[in-house]
Design an enzyme around this catalytic site. Sequence first.
Site, PDB file in Angstrom:
ATOM      1  N   HIS A  75       1.095  -0.896   0.148  1.00 47.55           N
ATOM      2  CA  HIS A  75       0.226  -0.065   0.144  1.00 47.55           C
ATOM      3  C   HIS A  75       0.765   1.129   0.069  1.00 47.55           C
ATOM      4  CE1 HIS A  75      -4.355  -1.965   2.103  1.00 47.55           C
ATOM      5  NE2 HIS A  75      -3.057  -2.783   0.766  1.00 47.55           N
ATOM      6  N   GLU A  77       0.538   3.955   1.579  1.00 45.97           N
ATOM      7  CA  GLU A  77       1.271   4.713   3.205  1.00 45.97           C
ATOM      8  C   GLU A  77       2.288   3.593   3.307  1.00 45.97           C
ATOM      9  OE1 GLU A  77      -3.498   4.342   2.622  1.00 45.97           O
ATOM     10  OE2 GLU A  77      -1.870   3.297   1.859  1.00 45.97           O
ATOM     11  N   CYS A 105      -6.371   1.781   5.546  1.00 47.45           N
ATOM     12  CA  CYS A 105      -7.010   0.761   5.857  1.00 47.45           C
ATOM     13  C   CYS A 105      -6.163   0.526   7.170  1.00 47.45           C
ATOM     14  CB  CYS A 105      -7.022  -0.188   4.943  1.00 47.45           C
ATOM     15  SG  CYS A 105      -5.274  -0.713   5.206  1.00 47.45           S
ATOM     16  N   CYS A 108      -2.687   0.187   7.249  1.00 57.75           N
ATOM     17  CA  CYS A 108      -1.437   1.256   7.400  1.00 57.75           C
ATOM     18  C   CYS A 108      -2.108   1.827   8.544  1.00 57.75           C
ATOM     19  CB  CYS A 108      -2.786   1.569   6.275  1.00 57.75           C
ATOM     20  SG  CYS A 108      -2.016   0.577   4.782  1.00 57.75           S
TER      21      CYS A 108
END
Length: 171
Positions: A75, A77, A105, A108
């Site tokens: 991801h 992040e 999410c 993260c």
Amino acid sequence: MKASVGSNPTSSAMGSNPAPREPAELVDAMRAALEQARDALNHDDVPIGAVVLHEGKVIAARHNERENYQDPTAHAEVLALRDAAEHLGRWRLDDCTLVVTLEPCVMCAGALVNSRISHLVFGAADPKGGATGSLYNVSADPRLNHNFTVTHGVLATECAQLLTDFFAKHR
């Protein structure tokens, strides 16, 4: 643009180096995150971008690369946090701000807690999976050892439209 702080902020969340609060600085950082999000389209990944700010400067900029790496943890992040830690030579990012186009999410948000980030800025809310205010609020959970401030809604319409357009083409 709205800011909030967890109900149990740690000293690192309220750090001695304050997170950028000037709207222009946050908008500029979000524009950089949006550029990263657009780069994700080059490998057909969900267009989410993130940048990490330290002392008002971008030190890391990444986009989702799950499709590119075939890695469910790639991801934007997480990748940006890794790059920032490498850049600074330390895992504690307590004087940094993460700016991301979509609300993080659970995975993260957990990475943000573990990095001791001081401030999160996101564009579009994620009512189905957001973990910093929409569905869960990891950023303010008093049971955790760290909380961080959150500013939401920066360029929210532009961030949401990029995702809407992407999913319209993929359905």
